[in-house]
Write a protein that holds these residues in place. Structure first.
Motif, mmCIF file in Angstrom:
data_model
loop_
_atom_site.group_PDB
_atom_site.id
_atom_site.type_symbol
_atom_site.label_atom_id
_atom_site.label_comp_id
_atom_site.label_asym_id
_atom_site.label_seq_id
_atom_site.Cartn_x
_atom_site.Cartn_y
_atom_site.Cartn_z
ATOM 1 N N VAL A 29 0.764 -1.300 -0.476
ATOM 2 C CA VAL A 29 0.037 0.165 0.151
ATOM 3 C C VAL A 29 1.425 1.267 0.295
ATOM 4 O O VAL A 29 0.856 2.195 -0.731
ATOM 5 C CB VAL A 29 -1.254 -0.433 1.325
ATOM 6 C CG1 VAL A 29 -0.942 1.561 1.186
ATOM 7 C CG2 VAL A 29 -1.905 -1.039 1.647
ATOM 8 N N ASP A 30 1.982 1.279 1.010
ATOM 9 C CA ASP A 30 2.948 2.792 1.403
ATOM 10 C C ASP A 30 3.767 2.876 -0.428
ATOM 11 O O ASP A 30 3.934 3.637 -0.998
ATOM 12 C CB ASP A 30 3.927 2.287 1.534
ATOM 13 C CG ASP A 30 2.733 2.284 3.219
ATOM 14 O OD1 ASP A 30 1.845 2.974 3.552
ATOM 15 O OD2 ASP A 30 3.442 1.765 4.282
ATOM 16 N N ALA A 31 3.765 1.492 -1.123
ATOM 17 C CA ALA A 31 4.864 1.732 -2.700
ATOM 18 C C ALA A 31 3.582 2.121 -3.747
ATOM 19 O O ALA A 31 3.955 2.091 -4.898
ATOM 20 C CB ALA A 31 5.357 0.021 -3.172
ATOM 21 N N GLY A 32 2.328 2.034 -3.172
ATOM 22 C CA GLY A 32 1.136 2.696 -4.332
ATOM 23 C C GLY A 32 0.422 1.319 -5.053
ATOM 24 O O GLY A 32 -0.142 1.588 -5.796
ATOM 25 N N LEU A 33 0.159 0.307 -4.384
ATOM 26 C CA LEU A 33 -0.099 -0.971 -4.858
ATOM 27 C C LEU A 33 -0.834 -1.972 -4.363
ATOM 28 O O LEU A 33 -0.747 -1.550 -2.860
ATOM 29 C CB LEU A 33 1.112 -1.960 -5.209
ATOM 30 C CG LEU A 33 2.703 -1.662 -6.876
ATOM 31 C CD1 LEU A 33 3.504 -2.528 -6.070
ATOM 32 C CD2 LEU A 33 1.875 -1.402 -7.685
ATOM 33 N N SER A 34 -1.732 -2.247 -4.957
ATOM 34 C CA SER A 34 -2.882 -3.085 -3.672
ATOM 35 C C SER A 34 -2.433 -4.681 -3.432
ATOM 36 O O SER A 34 -1.961 -5.532 -3.825
ATOM 37 C CB SER A 34 -4.468 -3.271 -4.793
ATOM 38 O OG SER A 34 -5.245 -3.552 -4.727
ATOM 39 N N PRO A 35 -2.263 -4.903 -1.832
ATOM 40 C CA PRO A 35 -2.059 -6.403 -2.194
ATOM 41 C C PRO A 35 -2.655 -7.771 -2.681
ATOM 42 O O PRO A 35 -2.065 -8.413 -2.939
ATOM 43 C CB PRO A 35 -2.347 -6.241 -0.087
ATOM 44 C CG PRO A 35 -2.345 -5.151 0.248
ATOM 45 C CD PRO A 35 -3.220 -4.244 -1.005
ATOM 46 N N SER A 36 -3.595 -6.647 -4.079
ATOM 47 C CA SER A 36 -4.620 -8.396 -4.244
ATOM 48 C C SER A 36 -3.543 -8.225 -6.247
ATOM 49 O O SER A 36 -4.183 -9.154 -7.022
ATOM 50 C CB SER A 36 -5.792 -6.948 -4.879
ATOM 51 O OG SER A 36 -5.380 -5.910 -5.428
ATOM 52 N N VAL A 37 -2.346 -7.419 -5.926
ATOM 53 C CA VAL A 37 -1.535 -7.804 -7.129
ATOM 54 C C VAL A 37 -0.890 -9.209 -6.750
ATOM 55 O O VAL A 37 -0.578 -9.617 -8.122
ATOM 56 C CB VAL A 37 -0.735 -6.988 -7.592
ATOM 57 C CG1 VAL A 37 -2.412 -5.233 -7.955
ATOM 58 C CG2 VAL A 37 0.748 -6.723 -6.454
ATOM 59 N N LEU A 38 -0.973 -9.076 -5.557
ATOM 60 C CA LEU A 38 -0.001 -10.912 -5.461
ATOM 61 C C LEU A 38 -1.141 -12.516 -6.146
ATOM 62 O O LEU A 38 -0.257 -13.401 -6.012
ATOM 63 C CB LEU A 38 0.209 -10.852 -4.061
ATOM 64 C CG LEU A 38 1.628 -9.820 -3.818
ATOM 65 C CD1 LEU A 38 1.390 -10.109 -2.353
ATOM 66 C CD2 LEU A 38 2.311 -10.019 -4.344
ATOM 67 N N ARG A 39 -2.489 -12.207 -5.717
ATOM 68 C CA ARG A 39 -3.083 -12.654 -6.401
ATOM 69 C C ARG A 39 -3.920 -13.081 -7.743
ATOM 70 O O ARG A 39 -4.807 -13.621 -8.615
ATOM 71 C CB ARG A 39 -4.184 -12.795 -5.796
ATOM 72 C CG ARG A 39 -4.330 -13.108 -4.494
ATOM 73 C CD ARG A 39 -5.312 -12.863 -3.692
ATOM 74 N NE ARG A 39 -6.348 -12.028 -3.486
ATOM 75 C CZ ARG A 39 -6.264 -11.223 -2.427
ATOM 76 N NH1 ARG A 39 -5.307 -10.724 -1.785
ATOM 77 N NH2 ARG A 39 -7.077 -9.369 -2.511
#
Length: 341
Positions: A29-39
């Motif tokens: 999140v802090d890097a501007g990415l959603s945790p869902s990208v890992l899925r």
């Protein structure tokens, strides 16, 4: 426009982050990415955000080899459809040719070059920083680690390269590098590469399935057609990186290397709102981050690697780009490191 990379580039991120005492979701999140990208491994995400995530994670965890640790258990399947095509090629050489052909589908900022001479093969990898001030250590170590894993799927888990070279300096702890690459590692080298024997590339793949390879290639060719203009852009970038240290990096030389005329290169670049001179300048600015800000090479060597015939030309260019001298930039870096210590 930012280059894009498949979210599969973050495979094993959570495991390495947790081992370093980090909260993977919060870091994303802090890097501007959603945790869902890992899925969603096939999702394309901005490479600059991936670079920021890896760099910040390495600093906060205290693990200088964060990217390399992510590479340790990578598989061909993590490359998606391209990995399937690579898997069924008759030789490792054919597989690497496939990887070069479809690299833009995997990572728009990663450039792969293969050079052969006197029975030795040099597999070079370069990453385009995008943000000229963003360190590239984590991304290049991840890329070379993944390349080694790919090669071992053809050559066996115990296979060792002749040499592995990095542009950046050595970390304090080399255990991860020795664990993955063996002992033949060199830092502060002119470029990033894996060196092996020509015979390694011609090793036959007994499990190759030609029918499956033809089918996978048809699927990939269909998806790659709309990206021909972008592919020319990456071909030009790759060739500029290759020719810069030789002092022969002209649009004529690049066009000859690519087997086209200058007008074709100019037209394709114009279609992407680019010019040859602006691309050379942008690449030089990205290389400066590695060689001046991150590295400790003598500035006369840096001038040569960036394609300047004399240090004075490099000095004038550097001041015009950054408003100070390269020596002053290094002095600021040293002061920051002293305060951090």
């Amino acid at each position: 426009m930012s280059s894009l990379v498949r979210a599969a580039s973050l495979t094993n991120y959570s495991e390495v982050a947790l081992a370093g005492g980090l909260d993977p979701a919060r870091m994303l999140v802090d890097a501007g990415l959603s945790p869902s990208v890992l899925r969603e491994p096939d999702l394309l995400i901005p490479v600059e955000r991936v670079g920021e995530l890896l760099q910040t994670s390495a600093v906060m965890s205290g693990n200088e080899s964060f990217g390399l640790c992510m590479a340790e258990s990578r598989l061909l399947s993590n490359l998606g459809a391209v990995g399937m095509l690579i898997r069924d090629q008759p030789t490792l050489r054919d597989s690497l040719n496939v990887l070069m052909r479809y690299q833009a589908l995997l990572n728009g900022s990663l450039l792969l070059m293969i050079e052969e001479r006197a029975g030795v093969v040099v597999i070079r990898e370069e990453v385009m920083a995008g943000n000229a001030q963003q360190p590239t250590r984590q991304r290049i170590e991840l890329a070379l680690g993944v390349m080694l894993r790919l090669m071992r799927q053809f050559l066996g888990a115990s296979w060792q390269p002749r040499r592995v070279c990095f542009e950046h300096s050595a970390p304090r702890d080399l255990s991860a590098h020795h664990r993955l690459f063996g002992r033949c590692i060199e830092f502060d080298y002119d470029f990033n590469c894996i060196v092996c024997a020509k015979a390694d590339l011609d090793t036959r793949n007994p499990s190759a399935d030609p029918a499956m390879a033809r089918y996978a290639q048809q699927l990939l060719d269909a998806s790659a057609r709309p990206q021909q203009g972008a592919r020319m852009l990456e071909d030009v970038r790759r060739t500029i990186l290759l020719l810069l240290p030789s002092g022969r990096c002209t649009i004529e030389q690049v066009a000859e290397h690519l087997g086209v005329v200058c007008r074709t290169v100019q037209r394709r670049l114009a279609e992407r709102d680019q010019s040859f001179s602006s691309m050379v300048n942008d690449i030089r600015k990205e290389l400066v981050t590695r060689h001046v800000i991150e590295g400790d090479r003598p500035l006369t060597e840096v001038a040569m690697l960036l394609g300047f015939s004399a240090p004075s030309g490099f000095s004038r260019w550097y001041h015009a780009q950054f408003g100070c001298s390269a020596k002053e930039s290094r002095a600021v870096r040293g002061a920051v490191h002293s305060l951090a210590a």
